[in-house]
Write a protein that holds these residues in place. Structure first.
Motif, PDB file in Angstrom:
ATOM      1  N   VAL A 157      41.668  35.167  49.004  1.00  0.00           N
ATOM      2  CA  VAL A 157      42.363  34.188  49.690  1.00  0.00           C
ATOM      3  C   VAL A 157      44.045  34.900  49.426  1.00  0.00           C
ATOM      4  O   VAL A 157      44.833  35.144  50.580  1.00  0.00           O
ATOM      5  N   ASN A 158      44.323  34.705  48.286  1.00  0.00           N
ATOM      6  CA  ASN A 158      45.921  34.952  47.995  1.00  0.00           C
ATOM      7  C   ASN A 158      46.059  36.602  47.734  1.00  0.00           C
ATOM      8  O   ASN A 158      47.181  36.971  47.512  1.00  0.00           O
ATOM      9  N   GLN A 159      45.071  37.254  47.527  1.00  0.00           N
ATOM     10  CA  GLN A 159      45.162  38.775  47.297  1.00  0.00           C
ATOM     11  C   GLN A 159      45.576  39.198  46.062  1.00  0.00           C
ATOM     12  O   GLN A 159      45.793  40.371  45.738  1.00  0.00           O
ATOM     13  N   LYS A 160      45.553  38.356  44.935  1.00  0.00           N
ATOM     14  CA  LYS A 160      45.789  38.498  43.658  1.00  0.00           C
ATOM     15  C   LYS A 160      44.729  39.293  42.917  1.00  0.00           C
ATOM     16  O   LYS A 160      43.571  38.822  43.422  1.00  0.00           O
ATOM     17  N   VAL A 161      44.865  40.290  41.859  1.00  0.00           N
ATOM     18  CA  VAL A 161      43.803  41.182  41.349  1.00  0.00           C
ATOM     19  C   VAL A 161      43.557  40.263  40.254  1.00  0.00           C
ATOM     20  O   VAL A 161      44.612  39.730  39.419  1.00  0.00           O
ATOM     21  N   ILE A 162      42.308  39.944  39.927  1.00  0.00           N
ATOM     22  CA  ILE A 162      41.894  39.076  38.862  1.00  0.00           C
ATOM     23  C   ILE A 162      41.705  39.614  37.715  1.00  0.00           C
ATOM     24  O   ILE A 162      41.900  39.338  36.541  1.00  0.00           O
ATOM     25  N   SER A 163      40.688  40.864  37.641  1.00  0.00           N
ATOM     26  CA  SER A 163      40.305  41.438  36.647  1.00  0.00           C
ATOM     27  C   SER A 163      40.444  43.119  37.288  1.00  0.00           C
ATOM     28  O   SER A 163      39.934  43.454  38.440  1.00  0.00           O
ATOM     29  N   VAL A 164      40.519  43.964  36.119  1.00  0.00           N
ATOM     30  CA  VAL A 164      40.165  45.535  36.452  1.00  0.00           C
ATOM     31  C   VAL A 164      39.443  46.037  35.281  1.00  0.00           C
ATOM     32  O   VAL A 164      39.806  45.615  34.021  1.00  0.00           O
ATOM     33  N   GLU A 165      38.147  46.320  35.293  1.00  0.00           N
ATOM     34  CA  GLU A 165      37.287  46.618  34.166  1.00  0.00           C
ATOM     35  C   GLU A 165      36.690  48.064  34.476  1.00  0.00           C
ATOM     36  O   GLU A 165      36.112  48.370  35.589  1.00  0.00           O
ATOM     37  N   THR A 166      36.981  49.042  33.349  1.00  0.00           N
ATOM     38  CA  THR A 166      36.619  50.377  33.509  1.00  0.00           C
ATOM     39  C   THR A 166      35.532  50.982  32.756  1.00  0.00           C
ATOM     40  O   THR A 166      35.510  50.648  31.646  1.00  0.00           O
ATOM     41  N   ASP A 167      34.313  51.380  33.673  1.00  0.00           N
ATOM     42  CA  ASP A 167      33.215  51.875  32.583  1.00  0.00           C
ATOM     43  C   ASP A 167      33.467  53.454  32.326  1.00  0.00           C
ATOM     44  O   ASP A 167      33.788  54.163  33.302  1.00  0.00           O
ATOM     45  N   ASP A 168      33.261  53.729  31.330  1.00  0.00           N
ATOM     46  CA  ASP A 168      33.455  55.338  31.028  1.00  0.00           C
ATOM     47  C   ASP A 168      32.117  56.176  31.221  1.00  0.00           C
ATOM     48  O   ASP A 168      31.064  55.670  31.027  1.00  0.00           O
TER      49      ASP A 168
END
Length: 179
Positions: free
Chosen positions: A168-179
């Motif tokens: 709705v508000n376009q905010k990034v909630i989380s970013v998780e990277t798998d290697d």
């Protein structure tokens, strides 16, 4: 530096000629171009196909994933008595694997207000920017803890980054990277 490149190119050409091989130039389209060619329906069009079958269902989840080298939507919905799901080919719009089940008393589904959420394309742009590299390959729109979110799997080589964005508000909630 230029001499090294010229020598390397000459060595490759010579080795190819000596071995009797050929060099073929191939044009390979990017993953984004390939996805654009195979994803003809956007999520609202896919929901339209779903609603042709289940007119009164409220939408609870939309996902778009590659299945047997083709993108397909999987849409879930519900009404006061039943749960519905269907798969829709993202290129042809053909509906398949439609299922109906009785809604369990302990199921608490939340309807997604599609007119209030950003598009998959916009979520993809935000996710790719947040991941810093790679292309979006899988997308899910769902409600999680009262928030409608887009989860985008961004792939760069063998690295996958899962980005969650408030739809709705376009905010990034989380970013998780798998290697």
């Amino acid at each position: 530096m230029t001499r090294m490149i010229i020598r390397l190119a000459a060595a490759v050409l010579l080795a190819t000629a000596v071995s009797g091989g050929t060099i073929a130039a191939t044009t390979k389209s990017s993953p984004i171009a390939q996805a654009a060619q195979t994803i003809k329906l956007n999520e609202k069009q896919a929901v339209g196909k779903f609603k042709q079958k289940y007119a009164k269902a409220k939408i609870s989840e939309i996902s778009l994933e590659k299945h047997h080298n083709r993108y397909q939507y999987e849409i879930s919905g519900f009404d006061s008595q039943k749960e519905y799901s269907a798969k829709i080919d993202a290129q042809t719009g053909k509906l398949s694997a439609a299922k109906t089940e009785k809604l369990d008393a302990d199921d608490h589904e939340t309807a997604i207000k599609l007119n209030q959420v950003i598009s998959r394309q916009k979520a993809n742009q935000l996710a790719e920017k947040a991941a810093k590299s790679g292309q979006g390959r899988e997308w899910t729109l769902e409600t999680d803890h009262g928030q409608t979110i887009w989860q985008v799997d961004v792939v760069d080589g063998h690295q996958k980054t899962e980005v969650k964005i408030n739809a709705v508000n376009q905010k990034v909630i989380s970013v998780e990277t798998d290697d």
